[in-house]
Design a protein around this motif. Sequence first.
Motif: not given
Length: 282
Positions: A1-12, A35-37, A73-77, A88-90
Amino acid sequence: MKVSVITLVHGRHAHLATQQQALLRSSRLPDDYVIVAMDDPGVAASFPDPRLPGTVVELPRTGTALPLAKARNAGARAALQRGADLLLFLDVDCLPGPDLVAGYVAAATDDAASARLLCGPVTYLDPPGPQGYCLDRLSDLDSPHPARPAPLPGEIFPDDNPDLFWSLSFAVTAETWNRIGGFCEDYTGYGGEDTDFARLAGRAGAGLAWVGAARAYHQFHPTQDPPVQHVADIVRNANLFHARWGSWPMGGWLQGFRDRGLIEGGHGTTPCTLADHVGRPA
């Protein structure tokens, strides 16, 4: 199973760097890290850590509010295009416990949980000391938020209450994500989009499952309760949610705003509006 961690960031960026250090301590490393910037062109120059295979998705901001739903959605895509079987959204503020990735993988292969939204307990941390958090001893700080179920490691509790879903830390198989269809991108800014997503999941036959092994630790940052800095976003999104589902989300926050004279309505069939003295966003 291929696992992708998806993280949104603005600053931090410091929180993002610490999250990556915690991921590298995982008993089961992720296979991909997306990483979705959001309106943050500085991210791609420094992230991801070269020891974590991954990519940065650039997402400009339109208007004043961050496009959180669109960014997920962009990260998942991007993750699905890169072959992910488990999304895996974190949250950028969340540090994964050492068994978080492995715990979500185990739940995603459990017959009773695999078709559900997989959610892990989250501990809100106190401010770190001068040396930061000791990433090798995160479990010593374990004190999950009392408003959500917190099974013991190794336990998985099915749950069909969509109002308990949170997007801080959750996982979903690619098959279930595609069945749900993603987040509603009409939501912009903070609040409501995660509860809406859980309602969409329920309509698609996907309830929740709380995964005891998938523990996360939310890095401290100053905040307010209720989050008055997001009141305009929350009012707008609460009205959208009511129009879509016929009920009001974020009830505690709306009541808190009413108590402070910041909003009117937001109950029964009365629309939610900012009080006259509260400035509207440009």
